[in-house]
Design an enzyme around this catalytic site. Structure first.
Site: not given
Length: 369
Positions: A176, A254, A352
């Site tokens: 990520r 998320s 995130e």
């Protein structure tokens, strides 16, 4: 699909409402928005921008708005890459190379490639956003990451006003993460190149329920083995069941990262919480399921209105007053959730999505709540 004519007029708008340009549907008005439909327009704009030193606002690159938290007033020049086009650049019996412009919808791209018999992206179906933003997060799902198929990125380096061809190695991908994420508002990605295979028997369907659902689709078509189209459809079904559609209930996917803790701390937590969900990591570390922590803290479907965790997926924060709720509402809810989880498990949650400050810079310390 073709790239828009380079002679198209550059569109610059002032006092622009961006509430509909972020999937969290947060209230936001930007000073200026520059809509880019081809690469030449960026060269032209940057030449003019560089000359006006006295009145320069900072630059902020906004793609599909699926992973950002925008402020109510954004005092910056927003660059929106809207270039369109999918180009086949090479083809053999085993693979195809394609180049995709930044403004292409990611999910539509996945569906298009699978329908063409070009495989490798099917596990990344239904991820919101545009193609140009995909390398920033090194998007991943169901055992596949973007870097697995990416060949190179064409991107403009804003500080030096130069174009660059970045290989997968140059992008410095991690989980990520990428060079683009670590140096925000430095790069504007205009196109992304992929190498996709053409073997329909080569699939990755061992993650979670994907194999079962994909096999069911194969059997409905009287085939013994699932193919990439079956896998894609299975993942679409699973994601639709687990995650709210941002168009129906605004969210940015998320919200909390899965925290990584030491093995000793995880073992100690197992004594009190035998069902705690964790995945082994290198160097005696364990990745803990943030959704499990939030749910066990009694916060599934909870939060502080209008920002609440989703009733079916505790990792997702949802906005129940779209186009009215603000970044501050999100901050209030996230701190409330993170504090309760910390009090219960002594684990710090990190967010995130990217936090955008009023001047277009990215919030620091990054992702800490």
């Amino acid at each position: 699909m073709t790239i828009n004519d380079s002679s198209a007029t550059l569109l610059v708008s002032n006092s622009v409402d961006l509430a509909h340009s972020n999937t969290m549907a947060l209230s936001c008005v930007a000073d200026s928005v520059v809509t880019l439909t081809n690469e030449a327009q960026l060269d032209d704009f940057m030449a003019t921008y560089a000359e006006d030193v006295e009145h320069q606002l900072s630059l902020f690159v906004l793609s599909g708005g699926s992973n950002v938290l925008l402020p109510a007033a954004l005092n910056a020049v927003v660059l929106q890459p809207k270039m369109r086009g999918i180009h086949l650049t090479a083809q053999t019996d085993d693979y195809v190379d394609i180049e995709v412009m930044a403004g292409e919808n990611w999910h539509d791209l996945v569906v298009h490639t699978v329908n063409q018999g070009w495989y490798g992206l099917e596990n990344l179906a239904l991820i919101p956003g545009l193609t140009g933003a995909a390398p920033v997060q090194n998007i991943g799902a169901y055992g596949v990451q973007l870097e697995d198929c990416l060949q190179y990125v064409r991107a403009y380096h804003l500080p030096t006003q130069t174009w660059h061809h970045l290989s997968a190695a140059d992008c410095q991908f991690d989980y990520r993460d990428s060079i683009f994420k670590r140096t925000p508002n430095t790069w504007l990605i205009s196109r992304v190149a992929f190498r996709l295979h053409t073997d329909p028997t080569h699939i990755l369907a061992s993650y979670g329920d994907v194999q079962t659902v994909a096999q069911r689709y194969a059997e409905q078509q009287e085939r013994e083995q699932a193919n990439p189209h079956d896998v894609m459809q299975a993942i679409i079904d699973i994601r639709q069941q687990k995650l709210p559609d941002p168009k129906q209930l605004p969210n940015c996917g998320s919200f909390f990262q899965n925290p990584i803790i030491g093995q000793d701390q995880f073992t100690a937590l197992q004594t009190t919480y035998p069902a705690i969900v964790g995945y082994p990591m290198p160097d005696a570390m364990v990745k803990v399921a943030a959704g499990w922590l939030i749910e066990q803290a009694g916060l599934k479907g909870g939060g502080i209105a209008p920002i609440m965790t989703h009733k079916h997926q505790a990792l997702v924060l949802t906005n129940h007053t779209p186009y009215q709720a603000t970044q501050e509402d999100v901050e209030t809810a996230q701190r409330y959730i993170a504090n309760i989880v910390y009090e219960k498990f002594a684990i710090q949650l990190s967010r995130e999505p990217v936090w955008v400050n009023a001047d277009g810079s990215i919030g620091y310390p990054e992702h800490v709540v």
